[in-house]
Design a protein around this motif. Structure first.
Motif, PDB file in Angstrom:
ATOM      1  N   ASN A   1      -2.092  -4.248  -9.165  1.00  0.00           N
ATOM      2  CA  ASN A   1      -2.366  -3.510  -7.935  1.00  0.00           C
ATOM      3  C   ASN A   1      -3.782  -2.927  -7.973  1.00  0.00           C
ATOM      4  OD1 ASN A   1       0.057  -4.023  -6.745  1.00  0.00           O
ATOM      5  ND2 ASN A   1       0.927  -1.988  -7.088  1.00  0.00           N
ATOM      6  N   GLY A   2      -4.491  -3.057  -6.869  1.00  0.00           N
ATOM      7  CA  GLY A   2      -5.854  -2.561  -6.787  1.00  0.00           C
ATOM      8  C   GLY A   2      -6.900  -3.612  -7.077  1.00  0.00           C
TER       9      GLY A   2
ATOM     10  N   VAL B   1      -3.822 -10.930  -1.877  1.00  0.00           N
ATOM     11  CA  VAL B   1      -5.033 -10.097  -1.952  1.00  0.00           C
ATOM     12  C   VAL B   1      -4.615  -8.642  -2.079  1.00  0.00           C
ATOM     13  CG1 VAL B   1      -7.161  -9.394  -0.800  1.00  0.00           C
ATOM     14  CG2 VAL B   1      -6.364 -11.762  -0.614  1.00  0.00           C
ATOM     15  N   GLY B   2      -5.128  -7.956  -3.083  1.00  0.00           N
ATOM     16  CA  GLY B   2      -4.670  -6.604  -3.392  1.00  0.00           C
ATOM     17  C   GLY B   2      -5.546  -5.475  -2.892  1.00  0.00           C
ATOM     18  N   GLN B   3      -6.629  -5.778  -2.164  1.00  0.00           N
ATOM     19  CA  GLN B   3      -7.508  -4.733  -1.651  1.00  0.00           C
ATOM     20  C   GLN B   3      -7.595  -4.867  -0.139  1.00  0.00           C
ATOM     21  OE1 GLN B   3     -11.189  -5.348  -3.763  1.00  0.00           O
ATOM     22  NE2 GLN B   3     -10.414  -4.497  -5.683  1.00  0.00           N
ATOM     23  N   THR B   4      -7.362  -3.784   0.582  1.00  0.00           N
ATOM     24  CA  THR B   4      -7.227  -3.835   2.031  1.00  0.00           C
ATOM     25  C   THR B   4      -8.507  -4.299   2.717  1.00  0.00           C
ATOM     26  OG1 THR B   4      -5.601  -2.045   1.937  1.00  0.00           O
ATOM     27  CG2 THR B   4      -6.607  -2.524   4.069  1.00  0.00           C
ATOM     28  N   GLY B   5      -9.647  -3.697   2.356  1.00  0.00           N
ATOM     29  CA  GLY B   5     -10.909  -4.080   2.991  1.00  0.00           C
ATOM     30  C   GLY B   5     -11.249  -5.553   2.798  1.00  0.00           C
ATOM     31  N   PRO B   6     -11.316  -6.014   1.545  1.00  0.00           N
ATOM     32  CA  PRO B   6     -11.568  -7.441   1.319  1.00  0.00           C
ATOM     33  C   PRO B   6     -10.522  -8.353   1.956  1.00  0.00           C
ATOM     34  CG  PRO B   6     -11.980  -6.209  -0.682  1.00  0.00           C
ATOM     35  CD  PRO B   6     -11.379  -5.244   0.298  1.00  0.00           C
TER      36      PRO B   6
ATOM     37  N   THR C   1       0.816  -1.215   0.000  1.00  0.00           N
ATOM     38  CA  THR C   1       0.000   0.000   0.000  1.00  0.00           C
ATOM     39  C   THR C   1       0.850   1.265   0.000  1.00  0.00           C
ATOM     40  OG1 THR C   1      -0.160  -0.075   2.421  1.00  0.00           O
ATOM     41  CG2 THR C   1      -1.913  -1.158   1.156  1.00  0.00           C
ATOM     42  N   GLU C   2       2.062   1.176   0.542  1.00  0.00           N
ATOM     43  CA  GLU C   2       2.948   2.345   0.574  1.00  0.00           C
ATOM     44  C   GLU C   2       3.969   2.329  -0.564  1.00  0.00           C
ATOM     45  OE1 GLU C   2       4.655   2.338   4.455  1.00  0.00           O
ATOM     46  OE2 GLU C   2       2.736   2.689   5.465  1.00  0.00           O
ATOM     47  N   ASN C   3       3.761   1.418  -1.538  1.00  0.00           N
ATOM     48  CA  ASN C   3       4.603   1.332  -2.745  1.00  0.00           C
ATOM     49  C   ASN C   3       6.066   1.022  -2.439  1.00  0.00           C
ATOM     50  OD1 ASN C   3       2.428   1.960  -4.530  1.00  0.00           O
ATOM     51  ND2 ASN C   3       2.670   4.129  -4.010  1.00  0.00           N
ATOM     52  N   PHE C   4       6.326   0.399  -1.283  1.00  0.00           N
ATOM     53  CA  PHE C   4       7.703   0.034  -0.970  1.00  0.00           C
ATOM     54  C   PHE C   4       8.171  -1.133  -1.840  1.00  0.00           C
ATOM     55  CE2 PHE C   4      10.932  -2.003   1.887  1.00  0.00           C
ATOM     56  CZ  PHE C   4      11.859  -0.960   1.849  1.00  0.00           C
TER      57      PHE C   4
END
Length: 307
Positions: free
Chosen positions: A243-244, A176-181, A90-93
């Protein structure tokens, strides 16, 4: 080269480890003090029962609750695995790491090793704090009937479970690429494991508790190794173009769908006594899994209209 990568990871993760340690110490202190309030010891009692001399996790005696390995630490490992992998995406590290010139396999195993060492250190420090609280509250004259078999076995089971939970959340955050799900997925699966454990214990009711405990150690460690090795292979093929999306690896969609339907149907119909409930579970999980994984256009349009 690896030393430079370790220094880079430590510079990035040290605040997270300090935060986990602070939270763990506070909760460890609270749980230890709650255990102490249940003690009913006199000068002729012993702090540990005879079970401490057996090669099985120590559960406490009738007059003193004592946690040799707190289950709170299992949650700390679960939380650590989730956010150490999630926040780098999420922070593109990850983009920075992939462009740094290090091989992805080196990045993955170095990060995994540092994460495990840091979390084990948090577990050891928290446990020492709890032991100190217990020792300070031992009444005068009470015998410390401590023995290594109970201590080592309690730590073996607790640490194996912690590593297993870490591997689950680590792997889930990788694919999994989406935080909520992701939170819904890993949270729901973790809670469902309670039902799986109860089912396994029912099937193995003729086993002794020690045999079931050692089986659990083996299963947790085997699951951890499988997920770490599998995760290493996936990390080497991680593409930032997805991503996303819900799944960062689209080829996993069908296998995950089949596993989800079979897993949920078996979980609700393991006794085989209610075929109607099993059929409904199969239908509902099939429909829900399809909508959750494939995200058909009509469902996605509905989500956007009601967002």
């Amino acid at each position: 080269m690896t030393k430079h990568l370790l220094a880079l990871f430590w510079q990035r993760y040290r605040q997270r480890f300090w935060a986990l340690l602070a939270i763990s110490l506070v909760m460890g202190l609270i749980l230890a003090l709650l255990n102490v309030t249940t003690w009913n010891l006199s000068a002729t009692d012993t702090l540990f029962g005879n079970q401490i001399h057996r090669w099985e996790p120590y559960l406490g005696s009738a007059n003193a609750t004592f946690s040799l390995y707190s289950y709170w630490l299992v949650f700390v490992f679960w939380l650590g695995g989730l956010f150490l992998m999630l926040l780098d995406r999420t922070e593109n590290f990850n983009q920075f790491l992939f462009a740094s010139g290090y091989r992805r396999s080196v990045i993955y195993w170095t990060k995994l090793g540092m994460s495990l060492v840091g979390l084990v250190a948090v577990a050891v420090i928290t446990t020492l704090e709890q032991y100190l609280i217990y020792w300070l509250h031992v009444p005068h004259g009470v015998t410390l009937n401590l023995a290594w078999p109970g201590v080592l076995t309690s730590w073996a089971l607790g640490l194996a479970m912690s590593l297993g939970m870490f591997a689950l959340s680590w792997f889930a955050a990788l694919i999994v690429g989406q935080t909520g799900p992701l939170m819904v997925t890993i949270g729901g699966f973790t809670i469902s494991l309670i039902g799986v454990v109860n089912i396994i214990q029912g099937l193995l009711h003729h086993w002794t508790s020690a045999q079931r405990d050692w089986l659990a150690v083996g299963l947790w460690l085997a699951a951890s190794l499988i997920l770490w090795v599998w995760g290493a292979g996936l990390f080497g093929r991680l593409s930032l173009e997805h991503n996303g999306e819900y799944l960062l690896f689209p080829k996993l969609r069908l296998p995950l769908y089949l596993v989800f339907v079979v897993y949920m149907t078996a979980l609700f119909t393991i006794n085989g006594t209610d075929l109607v409930a099993g059929a409904w579970t199969f239908v509902l999980t099939s429909l829900f899994g399809y909508g959750w994984l494939w995200r058909p256009h009509w469902l996605e349009d509905w989500r956007q209209r009601h967002a």
